[in-house]
Design a protein around this motif. Structure first.
Motif, PDB file in Angstrom:
ATOM      1  N   PHE A  16       0.836  -1.200   0.000  1.00 43.95           N
ATOM      2  CA  PHE A  16       0.000   0.000   0.000  1.00 43.95           C
ATOM      3  C   PHE A  16       0.872   1.251   0.000  1.00 43.95           C
ATOM      4  CE2 PHE A  16      -4.604  -0.742   0.743  1.00 43.95           C
ATOM      5  CZ  PHE A  16      -5.066   0.450   0.196  1.00 43.95           C
ATOM      6  N   GLY A  17       1.867   1.264   0.879  1.00 45.48           N
ATOM      7  CA  GLY A  17       2.747   2.425   0.953  1.00 45.48           C
ATOM      8  C   GLY A  17       3.525   2.645  -0.331  1.00 45.48           C
ATOM      9  N   TYR A  18       3.945   1.549  -0.952  1.00 46.22           N
ATOM     10  CA  TYR A  18       4.712   1.673  -2.189  1.00 46.22           C
ATOM     11  C   TYR A  18       3.865   2.287  -3.297  1.00 46.22           C
ATOM     12  CZ  TYR A  18       7.775   0.508  -6.079  1.00 46.22           C
ATOM     13  OH  TYR A  18       8.589   0.596  -7.185  1.00 46.22           O
ATOM     14  N   TYR A  19       2.617   1.833  -3.403  1.00 46.17           N
ATOM     15  CA  TYR A  19       1.769   2.389  -4.462  1.00 46.17           C
ATOM     16  C   TYR A  19       1.476   3.866  -4.219  1.00 46.17           C
ATOM     17  CZ  TYR A  19      -1.982   3.318  -7.666  1.00 46.17           C
ATOM     18  OH  TYR A  19      -2.736   3.879  -8.660  1.00 46.17           O
ATOM     19  N   ILE A  20       1.186   4.227  -2.976  1.00 46.43           N
ATOM     20  CA  ILE A  20       0.911   5.634  -2.668  1.00 46.43           C
ATOM     21  C   ILE A  20       2.122   6.498  -3.011  1.00 46.43           C
ATOM     22  CG2 ILE A  20       0.447   7.262  -0.794  1.00 46.43           C
ATOM     23  CD1 ILE A  20      -1.195   5.047   0.549  1.00 46.43           C
ATOM     24  N   THR A  21       3.308   5.984  -2.731  1.00 43.19           N
ATOM     25  CA  THR A  21       4.532   6.743  -2.988  1.00 43.19           C
ATOM     26  C   THR A  21       4.771   6.955  -4.478  1.00 43.19           C
ATOM     27  OG1 THR A  21       5.529   5.874  -0.956  1.00 43.19           O
ATOM     28  CG2 THR A  21       7.027   6.811  -2.601  1.00 43.19           C
ATOM     29  N   TYR A  22       4.507   5.928  -5.283  1.00 40.42           N
ATOM     30  CA  TYR A  22       4.863   5.982  -6.704  1.00 40.42           C
ATOM     31  C   TYR A  22       3.647   6.011  -7.633  1.00 40.42           C
ATOM     32  CZ  TYR A  22       9.517   4.801  -5.036  1.00 40.42           C
ATOM     33  OH  TYR A  22      10.725   4.816  -4.381  1.00 40.42           O
ATOM     34  N   SER A  23       2.486   6.328  -7.103  1.00 42.88           N
ATOM     35  CA  SER A  23       1.276   6.301  -7.929  1.00 42.88           C
ATOM     36  C   SER A  23       1.302   7.335  -9.051  1.00 42.88           C
ATOM     37  CB  SER A  23       0.037   6.532  -7.052  1.00 42.88           C
ATOM     38  OG  SER A  23       0.129   7.775  -6.371  1.00 42.88           O
ATOM     39  N   GLN A  24       2.047   8.427  -8.856  1.00 42.43           N
ATOM     40  CA  GLN A  24       2.077   9.467  -9.876  1.00 42.43           C
ATOM     41  C   GLN A  24       2.980   9.116 -11.058  1.00 42.43           C
ATOM     42  OE1 GLN A  24      -0.045  12.004  -9.727  1.00 42.43           O
ATOM     43  NE2 GLN A  24      -0.777  11.052  -7.833  1.00 42.43           N
ATOM     44  N   HIS A  25       3.893   8.202 -10.853  1.00 39.77           N
ATOM     45  CA  HIS A  25       4.735   7.737 -11.970  1.00 39.77           C
ATOM     46  C   HIS A  25       4.859   6.218 -11.874  1.00 39.77           C
ATOM     47  CE1 HIS A  25       7.925   8.026  -8.849  1.00 39.77           C
ATOM     48  NE2 HIS A  25       7.406   9.199  -8.618  1.00 39.77           N
ATOM     49  N   PHE A  26       3.724   5.578 -12.093  1.00 42.04           N
ATOM     50  CA  PHE A  26       3.604   4.129 -11.966  1.00 42.04           C
ATOM     51  C   PHE A  26       3.835   3.502 -13.333  1.00 42.04           C
ATOM     52  CE2 PHE A  26       1.098   0.182 -11.255  1.00 42.04           C
ATOM     53  CZ  PHE A  26       1.732  -0.256 -10.113  1.00 42.04           C
ATOM     54  N   ARG A  27       5.094   3.143 -13.587  1.00 46.01           N
ATOM     55  CA  ARG A  27       5.454   2.597 -14.892  1.00 46.01           C
ATOM     56  C   ARG A  27       6.103   1.218 -14.730  1.00 46.01           C
ATOM     57  NH1 ARG A  27       2.570   6.167 -15.841  1.00 46.01           N
ATOM     58  NH2 ARG A  27       2.697   7.802 -17.434  1.00 46.01           N
ATOM     59  N   GLY A  28       7.024   0.884 -15.618  1.00 46.74           N
ATOM     60  CA  GLY A  28       7.584  -0.461 -15.676  1.00 46.74           C
ATOM     61  C   GLY A  28       8.167  -0.980 -14.376  1.00 46.74           C
ATOM     62  N   LYS A  29       9.214  -0.318 -13.863  1.00 45.02           N
ATOM     63  CA  LYS A  29       9.868  -0.795 -12.641  1.00 45.02           C
ATOM     64  C   LYS A  29       8.910  -0.777 -11.463  1.00 45.02           C
ATOM     65  CE  LYS A  29      12.532   1.826 -10.188  1.00 45.02           C
ATOM     66  NZ  LYS A  29      13.652   2.690  -9.703  1.00 45.02           N
ATOM     67  N   GLU A  30       8.134   0.299 -11.353  1.00 44.50           N
ATOM     68  CA  GLU A  30       7.182   0.405 -10.247  1.00 44.50           C
ATOM     69  C   GLU A  30       6.111  -0.683 -10.341  1.00 44.50           C
ATOM     70  OE1 GLU A  30       9.416   3.955 -10.745  1.00 44.50           O
ATOM     71  OE2 GLU A  30       8.044   3.009 -12.183  1.00 44.50           O
ATOM     72  N   MET A  31       5.670  -0.985 -11.556  1.00 49.28           N
ATOM     73  CA  MET A  31       4.675  -2.043 -11.740  1.00 49.28           C
ATOM     74  C   MET A  31       5.219  -3.393 -11.282  1.00 49.28           C
ATOM     75  SD  MET A  31       3.207  -0.982 -15.507  1.00 49.28           S
ATOM     76  CE  MET A  31       2.350  -2.553 -15.707  1.00 49.28           C
ATOM     77  N   ILE A  32       6.468  -3.666 -11.644  1.00 49.06           N
ATOM     78  CA  ILE A  32       7.070  -4.956 -11.280  1.00 49.06           C
ATOM     79  C   ILE A  32       7.231  -5.079  -9.770  1.00 49.06           C
ATOM     80  CG2 ILE A  32       9.165  -6.353 -11.460  1.00 49.06           C
ATOM     81  CD1 ILE A  32       9.513  -5.230 -14.302  1.00 49.06           C
ATOM     82  N   LEU A  33       7.769  -4.038  -9.140  1.00 50.35           N
ATOM     83  CA  LEU A  33       7.990  -4.094  -7.695  1.00 50.35           C
ATOM     84  C   LEU A  33       6.671  -4.157  -6.932  1.00 50.35           C
ATOM     85  CD1 LEU A  33      10.963  -1.586  -7.283  1.00 50.35           C
ATOM     86  CD2 LEU A  33      11.017  -4.082  -7.192  1.00 50.35           C
ATOM     87  N   PHE A  34       5.685  -3.401  -7.390  1.00 51.36           N
ATOM     88  CA  PHE A  34       4.375  -3.458  -6.747  1.00 51.36           C
ATOM     89  C   PHE A  34       3.765  -4.850  -6.910  1.00 51.36           C
ATOM     90  CE2 PHE A  34      -0.305  -2.807  -6.993  1.00 51.36           C
ATOM     91  CZ  PHE A  34      -0.510  -2.387  -5.685  1.00 51.36           C
ATOM     92  N   GLY A  35       3.914  -5.428  -8.106  1.00 54.09           N
ATOM     93  CA  GLY A  35       3.403  -6.774  -8.336  1.00 54.09           C
ATOM     94  C   GLY A  35       4.062  -7.802  -7.432  1.00 54.09           C
ATOM     95  N   ILE A  36       5.366  -7.638  -7.188  1.00 53.21           N
ATOM     96  CA  ILE A  36       6.080  -8.553  -6.292  1.00 53.21           C
ATOM     97  C   ILE A  36       5.560  -8.425  -4.865  1.00 53.21           C
ATOM     98  CG2 ILE A  36       8.330  -9.032  -5.242  1.00 53.21           C
ATOM     99  CD1 ILE A  36       9.599  -8.288  -7.937  1.00 53.21           C
TER     100      ILE A  36
END
Length: 300
Positions: free
Chosen positions: A161-181
């Protein structure tokens, strides 16, 4: 004058706690893990069973022919694995009683810092007393019952939850992978917590969209919104499909699985005394939790 002096002291104490949040957190962490190390064994309901399972896993990984005659790793990806394999890791090089202590110590640190990360993702510009609210919940009743994977899942819940809130404004490739993990970590720890995470995350997304509409903030276009939802779906999809396969496998084993039934007033009493916090003795421990529930209600 006395009231003014008291107010000054309260403000001074509040400021000191806020300014030294790192040190206060470290002190509370030390106090929290201390009970785990005072005695040789940590009492719990299912803890010994998990230690036994971790030993079985180790023997299977080492290729023990005797254990292979009776056990095998489940072919279905189980939404309950993280606690077992984490405990197995410590049990590889430590005796069982010490492996459990190390595992639970790691859990305490993970719970505190994941919640701290979530709070800081919501309030990135200032330190907040909310980070301390996690400490009464660290040794909840489910942990003391030995529900280790359930407890680990909460760590991934906060972290994701915290990770998505932190990077929700630029949620792209790396962020998608880490959030998925991280979301996959929720599922692999506990399937039910994964369901709670999905429901909570859905409420969060709907609430943020409605809030931007009501307050008149500059919103995103329909195309951008679709892109956000598509990227979220791609990130969550692996964990979601594994969860579906897992639930199907469970229902095939026992299609008559039913939830425990409680009367409505029982559920209200459970809520008011925060029953999930009570570790061993409801009569002795629950009175303090009525006060804590009232405090949390006021803060809400």
């Amino acid at each position: 004058m006395k009231a003014e002096k008291l107010q000054v002291r309260v403000d001074t104490l509040y400021g000191a706690v806020i300014r030294n949040e790192t040190w206060v957190t470290a002190l509370l962490l030390l106090i929290s893990v201390l009970p785990l190390w005072i005695f040789k064994y940590v009492p719990s309901l299912d803890g010994p069973q998990h230690l036994y399972n971790s030993n079985v896993i180790i023997q299977l990984l080492r290729g023990s022919e005797i254990f292979r005659e009776f056990f095998r790793i489940n072919e279905v990806v189980v939404g309950y694995w993280t606690g077992h394999f984490a405990l197995s890791f410590f049990n590889l090089f430590l005796p069982a009683w010490l492996a459990e202590k190390m595992f639970l110590t790691a859990y305490v640190f993970g719970m505190v810092f994941s919640f701290r990360y979530l709070v800081r993702s919501i309030y990135p510009e200032r330190q907040n007393l909310l980070v301390y609210l996690i400490f009464p919940f660290v040794f909840h009743s489910y942990l003391l019952m030995g529900y280790y994977s359930f407890s680990i899942a909460v760590i991934f819940f906060f972290w994701a939850f915290g990770y998505y809130i932190t990077y929700s404004q630029h949620f792209r490739g790396k962020e998608m992978i880490l959030f998925g993990i991280l979301v996959l970590g929720v599922f692999l720890s506990h399937g039910l917590v994964f369901l709670f995470f999905g429901a909570a995350f859905l409420v969060y997304k709907v609430a943020t969209i409605l809030f931007s509409i009501v307050t008149g903030e500059k919103g995103v276009s329909a195309k951008e919104l679709f892109g956000q939802l598509w990227r979220l779906a791609v990130s969550i999809m692996p964990a979601f499909f594994l969860w579906v396969f897992y639930i199907r496998a469970v229902m095939e084993i026992n299609p008559s699985v039913r939830a425990a039934a409680y009367y409505k007033m029982e559920l209200v009493r459970f809520l008011l005394r925060i029953r999930q916090l009570v570790g061993f003795n409801h009569e002795m421990e629950s009175p303090a939790y009525y006060v804590l529930f009232s405090l949390l209600a006021l803060l809400s």
